[in-house]
Design a protein around this motif. Sequence first.
Motif, PDB file in Angstrom:
ATOM      1  N   THR A   1       0.833  -1.212   0.000  1.00 25.50           N
ATOM      2  CA  THR A   1       0.000   0.000   0.000  1.00 25.50           C
ATOM      3  C   THR A   1       0.858   1.248   0.000  1.00 25.50           C
ATOM      4  O   THR A   1       0.653   2.174  -0.795  1.00 25.50           O
TER       5      THR A   1
ATOM      6  N   ASN B   1       5.233  -7.639   1.686  1.00 29.54           N
ATOM      7  CA  ASN B   1       4.214  -7.455   2.712  1.00 29.54           C
ATOM      8  C   ASN B   1       4.851  -7.045   4.038  1.00 29.54           C
ATOM      9  O   ASN B   1       6.069  -7.128   4.214  1.00 29.54           O
TER      10      ASN B   1
ATOM     11  N   ARG C   1      -5.884 -10.184   0.641  1.00 29.60           N
ATOM     12  CA  ARG C   1      -4.427 -10.258   0.510  1.00 29.60           C
ATOM     13  C   ARG C   1      -3.933 -11.514   1.214  1.00 29.60           C
ATOM     14  O   ARG C   1      -4.647 -12.157   1.966  1.00 29.60           O
TER      15      ARG C   1
ATOM     16  N   SER D   1       0.234  -9.900   5.267  1.00 30.75           N
ATOM     17  CA  SER D   1      -0.019  -8.545   4.785  1.00 30.75           C
ATOM     18  C   SER D   1      -0.709  -7.729   5.869  1.00 30.75           C
ATOM     19  O   SER D   1      -1.591  -8.224   6.580  1.00 30.75           O
TER      20      SER D   1
ATOM     21  N   THR E   1      -2.769  -5.386   5.297  1.00 33.34           N
ATOM     22  CA  THR E   1      -4.154  -5.254   4.853  1.00 33.34           C
ATOM     23  C   THR E   1      -4.959  -6.495   5.231  1.00 33.34           C
ATOM     24  O   THR E   1      -6.101  -6.392   5.699  1.00 33.34           O
ATOM     25  N   ARG E   2      -4.377  -7.676   5.053  1.00 31.25           N
ATOM     26  CA  ARG E   2      -5.068  -8.927   5.387  1.00 31.25           C
ATOM     27  C   ARG E   2      -5.435  -8.971   6.869  1.00 31.25           C
ATOM     28  O   ARG E   2      -6.515  -9.464   7.254  1.00 31.25           O
TER      29      ARG E   2
ATOM     30  N   SER F   1      -1.174  -9.084  -3.994  1.00 28.45           N
ATOM     31  CA  SER F   1      -1.009  -7.649  -4.231  1.00 28.45           C
ATOM     32  C   SER F   1      -2.363  -6.965  -4.130  1.00 28.45           C
ATOM     33  O   SER F   1      -3.402  -7.570  -4.454  1.00 28.45           O
ATOM     34  N   SER F   2      -2.346  -5.721  -3.691  1.00 30.64           N
ATOM     35  CA  SER F   2      -3.590  -4.952  -3.595  1.00 30.64           C
ATOM     36  C   SER F   2      -4.167  -4.686  -4.979  1.00 30.64           C
ATOM     37  O   SER F   2      -5.391  -4.614  -5.154  1.00 30.64           O
TER      38      SER F   2
ATOM     39  N   LYS G   1      -7.941  -5.490  -6.066  1.00 32.60           N
ATOM     40  CA  LYS G   1      -8.780  -4.423  -6.628  1.00 32.60           C
ATOM     41  C   LYS G   1      -9.373  -4.835  -7.974  1.00 32.60           C
ATOM     42  O   LYS G   1     -10.571  -4.642  -8.227  1.00 32.60           O
TER      43      LYS G   1
ATOM     44  N   LEU H   1      -9.873  -2.636   1.664  1.00 32.26           N
ATOM     45  CA  LEU H   1      -8.592  -2.088   1.203  1.00 32.26           C
ATOM     46  C   LEU H   1      -8.421  -0.665   1.706  1.00 32.26           C
ATOM     47  O   LEU H   1      -9.382   0.000   2.106  1.00 32.26           O
ATOM     48  N   SER H   2      -7.185  -0.189   1.637  1.00 36.46           N
ATOM     49  CA  SER H   2      -6.892   1.200   1.980  1.00 36.46           C
ATOM     50  C   SER H   2      -7.570   2.143   0.983  1.00 36.46           C
ATOM     51  O   SER H   2      -7.631   1.869  -0.211  1.00 36.46           O
TER      52      SER H   2
ATOM     53  N   VAL I   1      -5.544   2.978  -1.982  1.00 35.66           N
ATOM     54  CA  VAL I   1      -5.471   2.007  -3.068  1.00 35.66           C
ATOM     55  C   VAL I   1      -6.628   2.177  -4.057  1.00 35.66           C
ATOM     56  O   VAL I   1      -6.460   1.986  -5.259  1.00 35.66           O
TER      57      VAL I   1
END
Length: 300
Positions: free
Chosen positions: A100, A128, A194, A198, A200-201, A223-224, A228, A240-241, A244
């Motif tokens: 990210t 990550n 993810r 990660s 994010t995960r 990967s983000s 996406k 997700l962020s 992103v």
Amino acid sequence: MITDTLKVFVAVAEQRNFSQAAKLLNLSQPGVSLHIRNLENELGAKLLHRSPKLVKLTEAGEILFGKAQQILGLYDEAKQDIHMLRDEVTGSLFMGASFTIGEYILPRVLADYAQQYPLVDVQVHISNSDNILQDIRAGRFHIGLVEGQVDAKDLQVTAFMKDEMVLIASPDHLLTASKSVDCNQLQDQVWVMRETGSGTRAYSDRLIQDGGLSIKRSFVFNSSQGVKEAVACGLGIALLSRWVVRKELDSGELSEIPIRGMKISRDLSLLQSKDEPAVMAVLRFIQTLNLNVQSLYADF
């Protein structure tokens, strides 16, 4: 120059492989072998046990490896100090960044940094958050930039900004029919996630666990960008962020699904070793990062 030979030796010791070290240093494998052979001749000791698959340090090699790292570190510090006399920031800056940060935030900061300090050799490795954490501990990077909660009392951890996590889906997903949803409406959904490790995960897992959600099926991408694209194709929902997905949300390629009574945010943090003194190239990057934070916030 002896420092060049020591750099070759350290690279071989770290990579445990001559060809990998040659690739890393942009040298030929025979050139790497020549450096090691000259060093062994000069010291009168065998430094490496060689085999077709693996290179292992001898007892003498172990001694030299530790000292070589110190020598190279001191040499780099000396160069920095000398260039400071001319008010120049030079040297190398090796950093690791989570996906990210590395793909959506860091390029903007580096553009500003490179303009101010063009003599610094910057190398960025994107992975990550767990991998970056381990690489910082191993001394491979000067700094690391990661997202989410960091359990690392052995490192210096400094949060530099907040990041909002948003739940997204394709525009034609059934959940987008409502302006917002309750957490229980997320039961039995298909999730796109993810990989484990990660940052994010970790937040997807926490949302699912805290909400007591059952998952109909999940798809995992490392990967983000992959997450996406999969969501945009209608594969499922994802957390997700906002960094992103902000362009896709603005264009209508993706839709945000607000969860009533819930806002998910996390820290973005800078990691450094507590033991290694920060060289000037690192200090100037941290200053540049902090100066860019306010303009980054202004984008939202």
